[in-house]
Design a protein around this motif. Structure first.
Motif, PDB file in Angstrom:
ATOM      1  N   PHE A 108      42.143  38.548  55.714  1.00  0.00           N
ATOM      2  CA  PHE A 108      43.308  38.875  56.522  1.00  0.00           C
ATOM      3  C   PHE A 108      44.475  39.472  55.740  1.00  0.00           C
ATOM      4  CE2 PHE A 108      41.118  35.151  58.246  1.00  0.00           C
ATOM      5  CZ  PHE A 108      40.767  35.610  59.505  1.00  0.00           C
ATOM      6  N   LEU A 109      44.577  39.174  54.437  1.00  0.00           N
ATOM      7  CA  LEU A 109      45.726  39.596  53.640  1.00  0.00           C
ATOM      8  C   LEU A 109      45.278  40.459  52.474  1.00  0.00           C
ATOM      9  CD1 LEU A 109      47.707  36.229  53.382  1.00  0.00           C
ATOM     10  CD2 LEU A 109      48.296  38.175  54.814  1.00  0.00           C
ATOM     11  N   ASP A 110      46.164  41.366  52.044  1.00  0.00           N
ATOM     12  CA  ASP A 110      45.878  42.102  50.826  1.00  0.00           C
ATOM     13  C   ASP A 110      46.074  41.188  49.626  1.00  0.00           C
ATOM     14  OD1 ASP A 110      48.737  42.889  49.409  1.00  0.00           O
ATOM     15  OD2 ASP A 110      48.913  42.641  51.573  1.00  0.00           O
ATOM     16  N   GLY A 111      45.476  41.556  48.499  1.00  0.00           N
ATOM     17  CA  GLY A 111      45.452  40.678  47.334  1.00  0.00           C
ATOM     18  C   GLY A 111      46.822  40.337  46.784  1.00  0.00           C
ATOM     19  N   ILE A 112      47.728  41.331  46.744  1.00  0.00           N
ATOM     20  CA  ILE A 112      49.052  41.087  46.178  1.00  0.00           C
ATOM     21  C   ILE A 112      49.811  40.064  47.012  1.00  0.00           C
ATOM     22  CG2 ILE A 112      51.310  42.158  45.767  1.00  0.00           C
ATOM     23  CD1 ILE A 112      49.851  44.654  44.849  1.00  0.00           C
ATOM     24  N   SER A 113      49.788  40.225  48.335  1.00  0.00           N
ATOM     25  CA  SER A 113      50.472  39.263  49.207  1.00  0.00           C
ATOM     26  C   SER A 113      49.885  37.869  49.041  1.00  0.00           C
ATOM     27  CB  SER A 113      50.355  39.704  50.671  1.00  0.00           C
ATOM     28  OG  SER A 113      50.955  40.961  50.872  1.00  0.00           O
ATOM     29  N   MET A 114      48.572  37.807  48.910  1.00  0.00           N
ATOM     30  CA  MET A 114      47.915  36.516  48.767  1.00  0.00           C
ATOM     31  C   MET A 114      48.343  35.799  47.489  1.00  0.00           C
ATOM     32  SD  MET A 114      43.862  35.861  49.316  1.00  0.00           S
ATOM     33  CE  MET A 114      43.809  37.532  49.883  1.00  0.00           C
ATOM     34  N   ILE A 115      48.398  36.548  46.393  1.00  0.00           N
ATOM     35  CA  ILE A 115      48.813  35.959  45.121  1.00  0.00           C
ATOM     36  C   ILE A 115      50.244  35.447  45.224  1.00  0.00           C
ATOM     37  CG2 ILE A 115      49.321  36.472  42.697  1.00  0.00           C
ATOM     38  CD1 ILE A 115      46.375  36.373  43.187  1.00  0.00           C
TER      39      ILE A 115
END
Length: 432
Positions: free
Chosen positions: A337-344
């Protein structure tokens, strides 16, 4: 449990804001400010907010981010991804599934000059997909190898996610880049081997074999024609690994050489303008996320939630490895659901204190989180890379794209298991 309630309120507020469609940066900032208001007097919060954005981003080391973004845009505009694919096609085209293997080589080569999974997948979809479909490749193999190959963009340095991970956790970016190279190369090798096995088992996946032969001289000429890709690799990755340049200096070198590549081609000024605009827009978005994540982390730490959670995790009496496996599992879901940067940026203030508390190596954890994020990006039903490939090639069936991703998910899980079981695979280059 009562000690966790203020932190749970902040996390619940963040999830509620995200559910209602509030932009991630603003949702993070709002949840963090609420946490500060719960624990601190307003006068102190007012002073903090007036200086926080500048204080949290005015670091010279952060220059690496827009430089790598600009380099990736320029490399794409210069058509370097096509050169990388053509080189792989000449070297591997006659093997079973050779064009798919060449796509992985192209993705790996382009990943050394572009730190984005989405950009790598989108670029190679335009370059490699038409060629594979023209040669009779089934949609699922053609699309699956492009979507999975795109994940190399955030593991092989320069990696945007590793840059953000370094900024948030203060783990050395140089060590992260050094450690990431071998797992990235290992991932590409596993992908190529997996494609070979799939086509051996079912030759119809790859259509008629490619019969064109290339001489040593022609292969050598292909290497020479790819000199710009090799130069960028040497300027960025080579200088970092040899200790000649810091990541920031290497990013500046790479951006300069990528710019020179664009200026040698038609449409140079349009491409330059587009690259500057896209780099500026992406940089502003990422720095807004960094500021929001900083406020969220500050608000959460003010409630002592990470400390209490780390203490509770230690009380479970699990081994560090088992603890890390449990932490990684949610990333497989979030990656849909989320891109990697937002997730981190969202998760690291919560989980990183646990990682350090149990004594797990933060460099290896950064690589594992990167892998878990990207597994989520090719996992049905909402894997971001699959949708990127679909949008780049509308004629593809989305169900076929996801079917093609499934074998690569299992390959990725195997790679993660190897990285956990044999940590020296990732860490021997950074051992003191």
């Amino acid at each position: 449990m009562e000690l966790l309630i203020p932190g749970l309120i902040i996390i619940g507020l963040l999830l509620a804001l995200l559910t209602f469609g509030v932009p991630i940066a603003f949702a993070l900032a709002a949840a963090g400010i609420v946490g500060l208001v719960m624990e601190r007097p307003w006068r102190g919060i007012e002073f903090l907010l007036s200086t926080f954005a500048y204080a949290n981003t005015a670091h010279f080391a952060y220059v690496v981010l827009p430089l790598f973004l600009f380099m990736g845009h320029m490399a794409f505009s210069a058509g370097l991804s096509r050169r990388a694919f053509q080189l792989g096609q000449q070297l591997l085209g006659r093997l079973p599934g050779g064009l798919a293997a060449a796509t992985i080589v192209g993705c790996a080569a382009f990943s050394t000059i572009c730190g984005s999974s989405v950009a790598t997948a989108s670029t190679m979809a335009k370059v490699a997909l038409p060629e594979m479909l023209r040669h009779g490749y089934k949609q699922r193999l053609a699309a699956g190898c492009v979507a999975a190959g795109g994940t190399l963009g955030v593991l092989i340095p320069p990696s945007g996610i590793l840059v953000i991970y370094s900024i948030i956790t203060q783990v050395s970016l140089l060590k992260l880049f050094l450690a990431a190279f071998i797992p990235g190369l290992f991932t590409a090798i596993v992908y190529i081997a997996g494609i070979w096995l799939m086509v051996k088992r079912d030759p119809s996946l790859a259509g008629p074999p490619v019969t064109e032969r290339y001489t040593w001289r022609q292969n050598g000429r292909a290497f020479v024609q790819s000199w710009e890709v090799l130069l960028l690799f040497a300027a960025v990755t080579g200088t970092i690994y040899l200790g000649i340049a810091t990541p920031t200096e290497a990013a500046a070198l790479g951006a300069f050489f990528a710019l020179m590549a664009v200026l040698r081609r038609p449409g140079r000024w349009k491409n330059l303008g587009d690259g500057l605009r896209e780099t500026g827009s992406a940089t502003c978005s990422i720095f807004a996320l960094i500021i929001g994540a900083g406020l969220f982390s500050l608000g959460l730490s003010t409630t002592q939630f990470p400390t209490h959670l780390a203490t509770m995790a230690a009380g479970l009496d699990l081994s560090p490895t088992m603890m890390i496996v449990l932490i990684l599992l949610p990333y497989l879901i979030l990656g849909m659901f989320l891109d990697g940067i937002s997730m981190i940026l969202i998760t690291m203030p919560i989980v990183f204190p646990i990682v350090t508390h149990v004594g797990f190596d933060p460099i290896l954890f950064g690589l594992l989180v990167t892998k878990a994020v990207e597994i989520g990006a090719i996992t049905p039903p909402v894997g971001l890379n699959a949708f990127v490939v679909k949008s780049a090639a509308p004629e593809l069936s989305l169900s076929e794209v996801f079917r093609g991703c499934v074998p690569f998910v299992f390959m990725e899980l195997f790679i993660v298991a190897v990285m956990i079981g044999f940590p020296d695979l990732s860490l021997f280059l950074v051992r003191d």
